[in-house]
Design a protein around this motif. Structure first.
Motif, PDB file in Angstrom:
ATOM      1  N   HIS A 152       9.014 -10.726  -1.520  1.00 40.68           N
ATOM      2  CA  HIS A 152       9.056 -10.359  -0.104  1.00 40.68           C
ATOM      3  C   HIS A 152       7.682 -10.503   0.537  1.00 40.68           C
ATOM      4  O   HIS A 152       7.528 -11.132   1.604  1.00 40.68           O
ATOM      5  CB  HIS A 152       9.558  -8.923   0.028  1.00 40.68           C
ATOM      6  CG  HIS A 152       9.487  -8.361   1.415  1.00 40.68           C
ATOM      7  ND1 HIS A 152      10.387  -8.701   2.404  1.00 40.68           N
ATOM      8  CD2 HIS A 152       8.611  -7.487   1.988  1.00 40.68           C
ATOM      9  CE1 HIS A 152      10.082  -8.066   3.517  1.00 40.68           C
ATOM     10  NE2 HIS A 152       9.015  -7.327   3.298  1.00 40.68           N
ATOM     11  N   ASP A 153       6.666  -9.946  -0.103  1.00 45.41           N
ATOM     12  CA  ASP A 153       5.314  -9.960   0.454  1.00 45.41           C
ATOM     13  C   ASP A 153       4.769 -11.383   0.532  1.00 45.41           C
ATOM     14  O   ASP A 153       4.090 -11.742   1.502  1.00 45.41           O
ATOM     15  CB  ASP A 153       4.397  -9.084  -0.407  1.00 45.41           C
ATOM     16  CG  ASP A 153       2.985  -9.027   0.137  1.00 45.41           C
ATOM     17  OD1 ASP A 153       2.803  -8.531   1.259  1.00 45.41           O
ATOM     18  OD2 ASP A 153       2.056  -9.488  -0.563  1.00 45.41           O
ATOM     19  N   GLY A 154       5.071 -12.192  -0.479  1.00 44.89           N
ATOM     20  CA  GLY A 154       4.551 -13.550  -0.495  1.00 44.89           C
ATOM     21  C   GLY A 154       5.072 -14.398   0.645  1.00 44.89           C
ATOM     22  O   GLY A 154       4.315 -15.137   1.288  1.00 44.89           O
TER      23      GLY A 154
ATOM     24  N   LEU B 147       9.165  -7.149  -4.716  1.00 43.92           N
ATOM     25  CA  LEU B 147       8.055  -6.862  -3.802  1.00 43.92           C
ATOM     26  C   LEU B 147       7.164  -8.074  -3.607  1.00 43.92           C
ATOM     27  O   LEU B 147       6.805  -8.424  -2.472  1.00 43.92           O
ATOM     28  CB  LEU B 147       7.239  -5.676  -4.326  1.00 43.92           C
ATOM     29  CG  LEU B 147       6.040  -5.255  -3.461  1.00 43.92           C
ATOM     30  CD1 LEU B 147       6.492  -4.884  -2.060  1.00 43.92           C
ATOM     31  CD2 LEU B 147       5.301  -4.088  -4.117  1.00 43.92           C
ATOM     32  N   VAL B 148       6.782  -8.756  -4.684  1.00 43.41           N
ATOM     33  CA  VAL B 148       5.895  -9.914  -4.530  1.00 43.41           C
ATOM     34  C   VAL B 148       6.638 -11.061  -3.851  1.00 43.41           C
ATOM     35  O   VAL B 148       6.037 -11.830  -3.081  1.00 43.41           O
ATOM     36  CB  VAL B 148       5.292 -10.351  -5.888  1.00 43.41           C
ATOM     37  CG1 VAL B 148       6.258 -11.200  -6.701  1.00 43.41           C
ATOM     38  CG2 VAL B 148       3.987 -11.117  -5.674  1.00 43.41           C
TER      39      VAL B 148
ATOM     40  N   ASP C 108       0.812  -1.213   0.000  1.00 45.84           N
ATOM     41  CA  ASP C 108       0.000   0.000   0.000  1.00 45.84           C
ATOM     42  C   ASP C 108       0.848   1.266   0.000  1.00 45.84           C
ATOM     43  O   ASP C 108       0.369   2.333  -0.396  1.00 45.84           O
ATOM     44  CB  ASP C 108      -0.923   0.008   1.217  1.00 45.84           C
ATOM     45  CG  ASP C 108      -2.060  -0.988   1.066  1.00 45.84           C
ATOM     46  OD1 ASP C 108      -2.383  -1.354  -0.079  1.00 45.84           O
ATOM     47  OD2 ASP C 108      -2.612  -1.399   2.100  1.00 45.84           O
TER      48      ASP C 108
ATOM     49  N   ASN D 268       3.023  -5.295  -8.684  1.00 42.06           N
ATOM     50  CA  ASN D 268       2.623  -6.216  -7.623  1.00 42.06           C
ATOM     51  C   ASN D 268       1.196  -6.707  -7.816  1.00 42.06           C
ATOM     52  O   ASN D 268       0.916  -7.910  -7.693  1.00 42.06           O
ATOM     53  CB  ASN D 268       2.785  -5.528  -6.271  1.00 42.06           C
ATOM     54  CG  ASN D 268       2.474  -6.449  -5.104  1.00 42.06           C
ATOM     55  OD1 ASN D 268       1.536  -6.221  -4.361  1.00 42.06           O
ATOM     56  ND2 ASN D 268       3.258  -7.492  -4.933  1.00 42.06           N
TER      57      ASN D 268
ATOM     58  N   ILE E 268       6.302 -13.344   3.535  1.00 46.67           N
ATOM     59  CA  ILE E 268       5.738 -12.842   4.790  1.00 46.67           C
ATOM     60  C   ILE E 268       4.288 -13.288   4.943  1.00 46.67           C
ATOM     61  O   ILE E 268       3.839 -13.666   6.034  1.00 46.67           O
ATOM     62  CB  ILE E 268       5.841 -11.305   4.835  1.00 46.67           C
ATOM     63  CG1 ILE E 268       7.298 -10.878   5.014  1.00 46.67           C
ATOM     64  CG2 ILE E 268       4.990 -10.725   5.965  1.00 46.67           C
ATOM     65  CD1 ILE E 268       7.502  -9.383   4.985  1.00 46.67           C
ATOM     66  N   SER E 269       3.550 -13.278   3.846  1.00 48.33           N
ATOM     67  CA  SER E 269       2.141 -13.651   3.897  1.00 48.33           C
ATOM     68  C   SER E 269       1.963 -15.115   4.280  1.00 48.33           C
ATOM     69  O   SER E 269       1.075 -15.457   5.068  1.00 48.33           O
ATOM     70  CB  SER E 269       1.484 -13.374   2.544  1.00 48.33           C
ATOM     71  OG  SER E 269       1.458 -11.987   2.268  1.00 48.33           O
TER      72      SER E 269
ATOM     73  N   ASN F  10      -5.515   1.227  -5.645  1.00 50.36           N
ATOM     74  CA  ASN F  10      -5.622  -0.188  -5.987  1.00 50.36           C
ATOM     75  C   ASN F  10      -6.843  -0.473  -6.847  1.00 50.36           C
ATOM     76  O   ASN F  10      -6.818  -1.353  -7.708  1.00 50.36           O
ATOM     77  CB  ASN F  10      -5.701  -1.028  -4.707  1.00 50.36           C
ATOM     78  CG  ASN F  10      -4.416  -1.009  -3.911  1.00 50.36           C
ATOM     79  OD1 ASN F  10      -3.370  -0.578  -4.399  1.00 50.36           O
ATOM     80  ND2 ASN F  10      -4.485  -1.471  -2.678  1.00 50.36           N
TER      81      ASN F  10
ATOM     82  N   HIS G 110      -3.425 -10.612   6.887  1.00 51.71           N
ATOM     83  CA  HIS G 110      -2.809  -9.330   7.224  1.00 51.71           C
ATOM     84  C   HIS G 110      -3.160  -8.869   8.640  1.00 51.71           C
ATOM     85  O   HIS G 110      -2.610  -7.860   9.102  1.00 51.71           O
ATOM     86  CB  HIS G 110      -3.257  -8.254   6.233  1.00 51.71           C
ATOM     87  CG  HIS G 110      -2.758  -8.475   4.838  1.00 51.71           C
ATOM     88  ND1 HIS G 110      -1.448  -8.285   4.461  1.00 51.71           N
ATOM     89  CD2 HIS G 110      -3.402  -8.870   3.712  1.00 51.71           C
ATOM     90  CE1 HIS G 110      -1.304  -8.552   3.189  1.00 51.71           C
ATOM     91  NE2 HIS G 110      -2.475  -8.910   2.702  1.00 51.71           N
TER      92      HIS G 110
END
Length: 205
Positions: A161-163, A158-159, A1, A11, A165-166, A76, A110
């Motif tokens: 890293h985010d993936g 980014l995806v 975000d 992303n 963590i998710s 978004n 999240h």
């Protein structure tokens, strides 16, 4: 975000790709088909909709469905098909039983358990027929999926890293079932979807 617009756009496109080819859209279509036929007319609220890829996927299969995409960030939603609404999932601007189905995907992980219970309770009161959702399954193989497939799909940093963590923040099937029951969902059905390492939940209201 909080990343620059160009990175966010990449992303969102990668998340839509993952949803299309790695189970997401198919799982949601299957959940809805437990309640409706392809030709039926019904309404869906998609919470945390981002670019609206689920709205497009649902409407390809159910052309008479009306899907409202809701996300906190107007940026978004810029790619989402109408109707779309920027709003807070913790303060849904709708009356009770406003939509036939209330749905979310890759959204609940999240939040804290208490917040997940609050969100599921709000989804329950906003749905006329059922709450449907899917999220990631916390599993060692799921955690390694994006790093292992990066040479093939060239995932963005980014995806990647985010993936990871998710997945670490995601659920097991018993955990998701317990949260649903604590939120007041009646007879929630939680299923595992292999090899996608996704969980789905469907609960009539």
């Amino acid at each position: 975000d909080s990343v620059p617009a160009a990175e966010a756009e990449i992303n969102l496109a990668e998340i839509a790709f993952l949803n299309r080819w790695f189970g997401g859209h198919g799982i949601t279509r299957s959940l809805l088909r437990e309640h409706v036929a392809d030709t039926d007319e019904f309404t869906v609220l998609d919470i945390g909709a981002a670019s609206g890829d689920f709205a497009r996927a649902i409407q390809r299969t159910f052309p008479r469905a009306r899907v409202t995409s809701l996300d906190l960030r107007p940026r978004n939603l810029s790619l989402a098909p109408p109707p779309r609404l920027a709003a807070d999932a913790f303060a849904l601007p709708f009356p009770t039983r406003a939509f036939d189905f209330v749905h979310c995907s890759l959204f609940l992980h999240h939040f804290t358990d208490a917040e997940v219970i609050e969100l599921l309770a709000a989804m329950r009161t906003t749905a006329r027929r059922a709450v449907t959702l899917q999220d990631l399954e916390r599993h060692p193989l799921a955690y390694q999926f994006l790093p292992l497939t990066r040479p093939l799909f060239r995932w963005s940093p980014l995806v990647l890293h985010d993936g990871m963590i998710s997945v670490a923040a995601a659920f097991t099937a018993p955990e998701l079932h317990s949260l649903a029951r604590r939120a007041g969902l009646r007879a929630p059905r939680v299923r595992r979807h292999f090899p996608y390492f996704r969980l789905s939940l469907s609960a009539a209201v």
